[in-house]
Design an enzyme around this catalytic site. Structure first.
Site, PDB file in Angstrom:
ATOM      1  N   LYS A  26       0.830  -1.211   0.000  1.00 30.85           N
ATOM      2  CA  LYS A  26       0.000   0.000   0.000  1.00 30.85           C
ATOM      3  C   LYS A  26       0.863   1.259   0.000  1.00 30.85           C
ATOM      4  O   LYS A  26       0.605   2.195  -0.754  1.00 30.85           O
ATOM      5  CB  LYS A  26      -0.909  -0.056   1.239  1.00 30.85           C
ATOM      6  CG  LYS A  26      -1.872   1.071   1.402  1.00 30.85           C
ATOM      7  CD  LYS A  26      -3.033   0.652   2.293  1.00 30.85           C
ATOM      8  CE  LYS A  26      -2.713   0.605   3.770  1.00 30.85           C
ATOM      9  NZ  LYS A  26      -2.610   1.936   4.395  1.00 30.85           N
TER      10      LYS A  26
ATOM     11  N   ARG B   7      -7.698  12.520  12.806  1.00 32.95           N
ATOM     12  CA  ARG B   7      -6.264  12.237  13.001  1.00 32.95           C
ATOM     13  C   ARG B   7      -5.417  13.514  13.002  1.00 32.95           C
ATOM     14  O   ARG B   7      -5.798  14.517  12.416  1.00 32.95           O
ATOM     15  CB  ARG B   7      -5.801  11.224  11.931  1.00 32.95           C
ATOM     16  CG  ARG B   7      -6.525   9.893  12.143  1.00 32.95           C
ATOM     17  CD  ARG B   7      -6.121   8.847  11.152  1.00 32.95           C
ATOM     18  NE  ARG B   7      -4.720   8.484  11.288  1.00 32.95           N
ATOM     19  CZ  ARG B   7      -4.095   7.648  10.462  1.00 32.95           C
ATOM     20  NH1 ARG B   7      -4.759   7.114   9.449  1.00 32.95           N
ATOM     21  NH2 ARG B   7      -2.838   7.347  10.648  1.00 32.95           N
TER      22      ARG B   7
ATOM     23  N   ARG C 129      -5.509   2.034  18.332  1.00 33.66           N
ATOM     24  CA  ARG C 129      -5.279   0.580  18.194  1.00 33.66           C
ATOM     25  C   ARG C 129      -4.900  -0.090  19.515  1.00 33.66           C
ATOM     26  O   ARG C 129      -5.045  -1.309  19.633  1.00 33.66           O
ATOM     27  CB  ARG C 129      -4.211   0.319  17.124  1.00 33.66           C
ATOM     28  CG  ARG C 129      -4.759   0.578  15.739  1.00 33.66           C
ATOM     29  CD  ARG C 129      -3.775   0.258  14.631  1.00 33.66           C
ATOM     30  NE  ARG C 129      -4.471   0.325  13.355  1.00 33.66           N
ATOM     31  CZ  ARG C 129      -3.878   0.487  12.174  1.00 33.66           C
ATOM     32  NH1 ARG C 129      -2.550   0.592  12.112  1.00 33.66           N
ATOM     33  NH2 ARG C 129      -4.584   0.524  11.070  1.00 33.66           N
TER      34      ARG C 129
ATOM     35  N   ARG D 145      -6.970  -3.191  10.276  1.00 37.45           N
ATOM     36  CA  ARG D 145      -6.005  -4.084  10.949  1.00 37.45           C
ATOM     37  C   ARG D 145      -6.576  -4.682  12.236  1.00 37.45           C
ATOM     38  O   ARG D 145      -6.189  -5.764  12.646  1.00 37.45           O
ATOM     39  CB  ARG D 145      -4.695  -3.362  11.189  1.00 37.45           C
ATOM     40  CG  ARG D 145      -4.077  -2.847   9.886  1.00 37.45           C
ATOM     41  CD  ARG D 145      -2.613  -2.563   9.986  1.00 37.45           C
ATOM     42  NE  ARG D 145      -2.186  -1.653   8.948  1.00 37.45           N
ATOM     43  CZ  ARG D 145      -1.908  -1.998   7.686  1.00 37.45           C
ATOM     44  NH1 ARG D 145      -2.011  -3.248   7.301  1.00 37.45           N
ATOM     45  NH2 ARG D 145      -1.545  -1.093   6.800  1.00 37.45           N
TER      46      ARG D 145
ATOM     47  N   ARG E  71       2.946   5.967  -3.372  1.00 39.67           N
ATOM     48  CA  ARG E  71       4.055   6.778  -3.889  1.00 39.67           C
ATOM     49  C   ARG E  71       4.190   6.606  -5.397  1.00 39.67           C
ATOM     50  O   ARG E  71       4.436   7.583  -6.128  1.00 39.67           O
ATOM     51  CB  ARG E  71       5.341   6.405  -3.157  1.00 39.67           C
ATOM     52  CG  ARG E  71       5.315   6.951  -1.706  1.00 39.67           C
ATOM     53  CD  ARG E  71       6.203   6.166  -0.797  1.00 39.67           C
ATOM     54  NE  ARG E  71       6.305   6.756   0.543  1.00 39.67           N
ATOM     55  CZ  ARG E  71       5.446   6.519   1.548  1.00 39.67           C
ATOM     56  NH1 ARG E  71       4.395   5.719   1.377  1.00 39.67           N
ATOM     57  NH2 ARG E  71       5.624   7.080   2.737  1.00 39.67           N
TER      58      ARG E  71
ATOM     59  N   ASP F 163       2.634  -0.970  11.893  1.00 40.28           N
ATOM     60  CA  ASP F 163       1.299  -1.362  11.430  1.00 40.28           C
ATOM     61  C   ASP F 163       0.960  -2.809  11.808  1.00 40.28           C
ATOM     62  O   ASP F 163      -0.188  -3.238  11.655  1.00 40.28           O
ATOM     63  CB  ASP F 163       1.190  -1.188   9.913  1.00 40.28           C
ATOM     64  CG  ASP F 163       1.172   0.290   9.526  1.00 40.28           C
ATOM     65  OD1 ASP F 163       0.900   1.144  10.393  1.00 40.28           O
ATOM     66  OD2 ASP F 163       1.434   0.587   8.349  1.00 40.28           O
TER      67      ASP F 163
HETATM   68  C1  S3P Z   1       2.845   5.026   6.129  1.00 38.52           C
HETATM   69  C2  S3P Z   1       3.507   5.426   7.257  1.00 38.52           C
HETATM   70  C3  S3P Z   1       3.111   5.025   8.614  1.00 38.52           C
HETATM   71  C4  S3P Z   1       2.156   3.840   8.575  1.00 38.52           C
HETATM   72  C5  S3P Z   1       1.084   3.989   7.551  1.00 38.52           C
HETATM   73  C6  S3P Z   1       1.681   4.146   6.177  1.00 38.52           C
HETATM   74  C7  S3P Z   1       3.351   5.504   4.826  1.00 38.52           C
HETATM   75  O1  S3P Z   1       2.469   6.100   9.258  1.00 38.52           O
HETATM   76  O2  S3P Z   1       1.591   3.623   9.846  1.00 38.52           O
HETATM   77  O3  S3P Z   1       0.218   2.883   7.558  1.00 38.52           O
HETATM   78  O4  S3P Z   1       2.961   4.941   3.779  1.00 38.52           O
HETATM   79  O5  S3P Z   1       4.157   6.438   4.798  1.00 38.52           O
HETATM   80  P1  S3P Z   1       3.296   7.285   9.992  1.00 38.52           P
HETATM   81  O6  S3P Z   1       4.153   7.905   8.994  1.00 38.52           O
HETATM   82  O7  S3P Z   1       2.236   8.216  10.510  1.00 38.52           O
HETATM   83  O8  S3P Z   1       4.048   6.637  11.090  1.00 38.52           O
END
Ligand code: S3P
Length: 450
Positions: A22, A122, A358, A402, A27, A327
């Site tokens: 994901k 958030r 979580r 999750r 990106r 995660d």
């Molecule tokens: C992610 C970064 C993480 C992760 C999220 C995906 C990303 O979050 O928990 O599921 O793709 O950059 P944080 O950057 O807030 O730690």
């Protein structure tokens, strides 16, 4: 949608695929939109979060043809994004909102980022604050729960005079790949260098992919820097076959470790070391897990993994391993429930501001299955019970993919039928979760709620 899970009497067996990673897919879609020319992104069974990113680039004027498992994206170059006609809906995806905040902060038009109920709660000051420091205009709603914080909707731009972001050297108070990425991306348009330091290194997909596209990015320890003076100002079009998601694979590894006699393999999983903390913790718990690297794809290593059931022992998880497993902590909690001894999870305060809280959500799920646990501000203490089945339960998924999948796994080792209510969110990251477990021999069914 609810998931009905029957106790698993036979071993789980098979070799299965997982959805495309994901984080990497987000990106790839965004960088393809900013590239010159046509890029091809192959992303098997990508979930709804990635669709939010795709919808966002389209709303910014980028054309994309979308097939069953691949996207052809006609990049408009770094100067080609158009003002969106409506707010960009990031759905449930924090990565979409925070990465786009970085890109949109540098544009001369105004845009608004909105999200679903969970995303709208958030924390967004973490991304707005450093972007403002380099001259961006970002407004959000004052967070009613966390004084001083901001939440979506985020109103971004137009970039005020002198219409160019300044250099920045920023110390992130917490490791966060989303904010690090937002700053690096905004740096593509900045007048000076972008330097970001983190207390511990978070996932580095942005750095790897931008580097392999020729962007001058340097890393020294936990500091990453991008110097636009050495940048051509163009991203070339590219092709990527996104490796499978280790965060999805974690659920299948865990299923194999939980159900006696099981042996499960996962094809083509990303093995980037900033993402493999869960696999390291599984090994520390005595779990049998093999990983074999095969190659790399636009700077991202991938390979096969295989897990086999065996007794697990409790673990103490904290520090950098937790960052590399952030995660996967909910599914680690599910394993801890069946490990001999007391598992301690610390340094995971960030879990409180993910798609759900979580820590609280997993404590509720574990207790419903009869597992003793204690919440900590930054983690959890879990008393493992490897002997005898867990108590079958009906639990709510807290609108969090999750949590839903972790709860379903506990149902495999319970003493009767379990139900996970409100499990629709699984589609955000692993649309074929129930089907994949069924392919391994589990009896997991989706039914309509009610
Ligand atoms: C992610 C970064 C993480 C992760 C999220 C995906 C990303 O979050 O928990 O599921 O793709 O950059 P944080 O950057 O807030 O730690």
């Amino acid at each position: 949608m609810d998931l009905i899970v029957q106790p698993q009497r036979a071993p789980l067996r098979g070799i299965v695929p997982v959805p495309a990673d994901k984080s990497i897919t987000h990106r790839a879609i965004l960088f393809a939109a900013l590239a010159d020319g046509t890029s091809r992104v192959v992303a098997e069974s990508a979930g709804e979060d990635n669709r939010s990113t795709l919808a966002a680039i389209r709303a910014l004027g980028v054309e994309a043809e979308v097939g069953a498992s691949e996207m052809t994206i006609s990049g408009r170059g770094l100067e080609g994004l158009r003002e969106p006609a409506a707010p960009l809906d990031c759905g449930n995806s924090g990565t979409t909102m925070r990465l786009f905040a970085g890109v949109l902060a540098a544009q001369r038009f105004r845009s608004v980022l909105v999200g679903d109920e969970s995303l709208s709660k958030r924390p967004m000051a973490r991304v707005a604050t450093p972007l403002r420091l380099r001259g961006a205009r970002i407004e959000g709603r004052l967070d009613p729960k966390r004084p001083g914080d901001l939440t979506a909707p985020l109103e971004i731009g137009p970039l005020p005079a002198p219409h160019v972001l300044s250099e920045i050297s920023y110390d992130l108070p917490i490791p966060t790949a989303q904010v690090k990425s937002a700053l690096l991306l905004s740096g593509l348009w900045a007048a000076g260098a972008t330097s970001v330091s983190e207390p511990l290194v978070s996932r580095d997909h942005t750095e790897r992919m931008l580097s392999s596209l020729g962007v001058p990015i340097e890393r020294v320890g936990s500091v990453v820097a991008l110097d636009p003076a050495a940048f051509s100002g163009r991203l070339p079009a590219f092709e990527i076959k996104v490796p499978g998601d280790p965060s999805a694979a974690a659920f299948l590894v865990a299923a194999a470790l939980l159900v006696p006699g099981s042996e499960v393999g996962v094809r083509s999983v990303g093995l980037n070391p900033t993402r493999t903390g869960f696999f390291d913790l599984v090994r520390l718990m005595g779990g049998q897990l093999a990983a074999q690297a095969h190659g790399d794809e636009v700077g991202e290593p991938f390979g096969e993994i295989a897990a086999r059931h065996g007794g697990l022992v409790a673990v103490s998880a904290g520090g950098e391993t937790v960052v590399r497993a952030i995660d996967e902590i909910p599914v680690l909690c599910a394993l801890a429930a069946r490990a001999r001894g007391t598992t301690i999870i610390a340094d995971a305060r960030e879990l409180r501001v993910k798609e759900s809280d979580r820590i609280a959500a997993m404590a509720t799920v574990l207790r419903a299955f009869g597992v003793a646990c204690e919440e900590q501000p930054d983690g959890m203490v879990i008393e493992g019970n490897p002997d005898g089945p867990l108590r079958a339960a009906t639990v709510d998924a807290a609108s969090d993919h999750r949590i839903a999948m972790s709860a379903a796994l506990l149902g495999l080792v319970a003493d009767g039928e379990s139900r996970v209510t409100g499990a629709d969110s699984i589609a955000t990251s692993f649309p074929r979760f129930a089907g994949t477990l069924r392919a391994l021999g589990a009896d997991v069914r989706a039914v309509s709620s009610g």
